[in-house]
Design an enzyme around this catalytic site. Structure first.
Site, short mmCIF file in Angstrom:
data_model
loop_
_atom_site.label_atom_id
_atom_site.label_comp_id
_atom_site.label_asym_id
_atom_site.label_seq_id
_atom_site.Cartn_x
_atom_site.Cartn_y
_atom_site.Cartn_z
N ASP A 74 9.14 10.35 12.57
CA ASP A 74 8.55 9.02 12.73
C ASP A 74 8.43 8.74 14.22
OD1 ASP A 74 8.48 6.47 10.46
OD2 ASP A 74 8.18 5.99 12.57
N CYS A 314 2.46 -2.36 -2.50
CA CYS A 314 1.47 -1.48 -3.11
C CYS A 314 0.44 -2.20 -3.97
CB CYS A 314 2.17 -0.41 -3.95
SG CYS A 314 3.13 0.72 -2.95
C1 UDX Z 1 4.44 0.23 -7.65
C2 UDX Z 1 4.19 1.26 -8.77
O1 UDX Z 1 4.93 0.89 -9.92
C3 UDX Z 1 4.59 2.64 -8.29
O2 UDX Z 1 4.32 3.61 -9.30
C4 UDX Z 1 3.82 2.98 -7.03
O3 UDX Z 1 4.20 4.23 -6.53
C5 UDX Z 1 4.05 1.91 -5.98
O4 UDX Z 1 3.72 0.62 -6.50
P1 UDX Z 1 6.58 -1.00 -6.63
O5 UDX Z 1 5.65 -1.63 -5.64
O6 UDX Z 1 7.88 -0.45 -6.16
O7 UDX Z 1 5.84 0.20 -7.40
O8 UDX Z 1 6.90 -2.14 -7.71
P2 UDX Z 1 6.78 -2.29 -9.30
O9 UDX Z 1 8.07 -2.02 -9.93
O10 UDX Z 1 5.59 -1.60 -9.83
O11 UDX Z 1 6.53 -3.86 -9.38
C6 UDX Z 1 5.39 -4.45 -8.76
C7 UDX Z 1 5.38 -5.93 -8.95
O12 UDX Z 1 5.02 -6.25 -10.29
C8 UDX Z 1 6.71 -6.64 -8.70
O13 UDX Z 1 6.44 -7.82 -7.97
C9 UDX Z 1 7.22 -6.95 -10.09
O14 UDX Z 1 8.07 -8.07 -10.13
C10 UDX Z 1 5.90 -7.23 -10.81
N1 UDX Z 1 5.97 -7.04 -12.27
C11 UDX Z 1 6.29 -5.83 -12.79
C12 UDX Z 1 5.66 -8.11 -13.10
O15 UDX Z 1 5.35 -9.22 -12.64
N2 UDX Z 1 5.69 -7.92 -14.46
C13 UDX Z 1 6.00 -6.73 -15.01
O16 UDX Z 1 5.99 -6.64 -16.24
C14 UDX Z 1 6.32 -5.65 -14.16
#
Ligand code: UDX
Length: 493
Positions: A74, A314
């Site tokens: 990094d 993401c």
């Molecule tokens: C996401 C993808 O899941 C992952 O595969 C990718 O590599 C990166 O982006 P992440 O950003 O770590 O992962 O979070 P994730 O667990 O997917 O949750 C994303 C958002 O959705 C969170 O704010 C979570 O609270 C929200 N969420 C998730 C909901 O509001 N409802 C749900 O049912 C599930």
């Protein structure tokens, strides 16, 4: 002079000796002690991960755990010093222990020296950030460009550069062009692509035990190298009697897989949040609705939790970048629905502020609610539980909106306080749940941390001024809370 299938020099180059001493014998002894899968050095390329954020650092640590010799690179000296001294500079369950173990094994190093990285690795994974461009929806690829050009100039042999960062389709070909232009002539450096799917808070598991591996290459040489790079994951799966499907495809498809997956997940969440609005209007319960449709395996019960919407580093930026890229490629119309997925998601925030205002008997006027004098116990600031990440956190944004409506917002979060405080200094932050809820007029439970999910309505009721609960996580049984004298308001129920 070269002596192995990866074209490394017979004697380690001066840079390698100078910067890191890999005690090979010790490494292998250590590996056996760790009971990692077979350590055949001829099928273990050396790997670098360029960019040590959540993604690159987790990959570097986990691939060392799988028996590979790894370097994390990094440009951020403080970050590298932190990892090198055994401290993970963010919250990710299990990662600190794995970092320490693999630093000790000698298989894992961190550096800011790009020449040393170029000399060391056979395969370089690009893991730098691709944030949303300021004022636009497209992705900012400047970190990728900087990392690739810098590395290219220092390469001395043919290597494989594999993209992992989430990018607009077409980026891999552009990276190949950059390499052709900036790497020393005649090396024949190639680009491959291998998207990642790790979820923060479950990152280690997702890297060591992924539910699929996807990669793309442009030649048989690169394809073999990608096989070798992923061998450790497949061997671990075999030991544990699991199977990990491998999808080998072309570069454009591999790039699209990641954004397609995230767009699908985001669409699922916005769909259930739209159903939450309808349920609220019609007097139905969206949590029961989600449960009932989720039993249909074609739909599935994951990512159907209605609430305050999705956030993080993401999903929000990826759907915007996908929509923008589709527009550039002339198929924007087919992706207009993603703009609505985004719209439904961001409207959760105004919707939730309105719900809090109604709950405390201050319905919004034409310029929003006036919540002056209302003490809000605000539980959760991160974008989801088990992380300290506050990027695009709906919880934090809603807290700020409540504050803008003059509420006295007292925030508690198990891991995210420091980041939240830096981003939203206008809020009050406390170090315990008890301090947050003391004398509150309303409790807003926004992020389903374990500590919040197990709250006892009676015990909590004795600490607050008014028994009012906004359940932004839809995690509680409304009847239970009402039984204990609470005015309960969920999302879409
Ligand atoms: C996401 C993808 O899941 C992952 O595969 C990718 O590599 C990166 O982006 P992440 O950003 O770590 O992962 O979070 P994730 O667990 O997917 O949750 C994303 C958002 O959705 C969170 O704010 C979570 O609270 C929200 N969420 C998730 C909901 O509001 N409802 C749900 O049912 C599930």
């Amino acid at each position: 002079m070269r002596d192995d299938s990866y074209g490394r020099r017979r004697t380690p180059g001066p840079a390698l000796d100078q910067h890191w001493t890999f005690h090979r014998q010790g490494t292998h002894l250590m590996a056996n002690a760790n009971q990692t899968p077979s350590q055949n050095p001829t099928t273990r390329p050396r790997i670098s991960f360029l960019g040590c954020g959540y993604l690159g650092a987790t990959y570097a640590i986990c691939f060392a755990e799988l028996g590979y010799e790894v370097v994390g690179y990094d440009v951020d000296t403080a970050k590298i010093e932190s990892f090198a001294s055994g401290t993970v500079p963010f919250h990710e369950p299990g990662l600190p222990e794995l970092l320490k173990k693999n630093l000790e094994s000698g298989r894992l190093r961190f550096t800011t020296d790009v020449q040393a990285v170029a000399d060391f690795a056979d395969v370089h994974f690009i893991c730098v950030g691709t944030p949303q461009r300021k004022g636009e929806h497209g992705a900012d690829l400047s970190y990728i460009e900087a990392a690739v050009v810098d590395l290219a100039k220092h390469l001395t042999r043919k290597v494989l550069i594999v993209g992992k960062s989430t990018v607009p389709v077409g980026t891999a070909s552009w990276v190949q062009e950059l390499l052709d232009r900036h790497a020393p002539e005649g090396l024949g450096v190639e680009v491959g692509w291998s998207p990642e799917f790790l979820q923060e808070s479950n990152a280690m598991h997702d890297v060591l035990r992924p539910n699929r591996i996807v990669y793309a290459s442009q030649s048989a040489w690169a394809s073999q190298l990608l096989k070798d790079v992923h061998r450790g994951i497949l061997e671990l799966a075999a030991v544990e009697d699991r199977e990990v499907p491998v999808v080998e495809t072309d570069l454009a498809t591999a790039e699209l897989v990641k954004v397609a997956a995230n767009a699908f997940l985001a669409t699922k969440i916005s769909f259930i949040n739209a159903m939450a609005d309808l349920s609220e209007a019609a007097g139905a319960d969206v949590a029961d609705l989600a449960k009932a449709i989720g039993y249909d395996q074609r739909i599935g019960n994951k990512f159907l939790r209605a609430g305050i919407g999705f956030g993080g580093g993401c999903l929000p930026k990826d759907i915007r970048a996908l929509s923008a890229r589709a527009g550039e490629l002339g198929v924007g119309e087919s992706f207009r629905f993603l703009d609505e997925v985004d719209g439904i998601n961001t409207r959760r925030r105004t919707h939730t502020v309105r719900a809090v205002a109604n709950l405390v008997g201050r319905p919004p006027g034409p310029n929003g609610p006036d919540l002056s004098g209302v003490r809000v116990a605000y539980l959760g600031a991160t974008f989801k539980p088990d992380t300290d990440d506050i990027r695009d956190s709906p919880a934090l944004d809603i807290a700020r909106r409540l504050r803008a409506a003059r509420a006295d917002v007292v925030v508690y979060d198990p891991e995210g306080l420091e980041n939240a405080q830096a981003a939203a200094p206008e809020l009050s932050f406390v170090k315990t749940l008890a301090e947050a809820v003391a004398g509150a007029d309303v409790v807003c439970a926004m992020v389903p941390w374990e500590e919040f999910r197990i709250l006892d309505p009676e015990a909590l009721g004795r600490q607050v001024a008014e028994r009012r609960l906004l359940d932004g996580m839809n995690a509680y049984d409304p009847e239970q809370w009402r039984k204990h004298g609470w005015t309960y308001q969920g999302i879409g129920r």
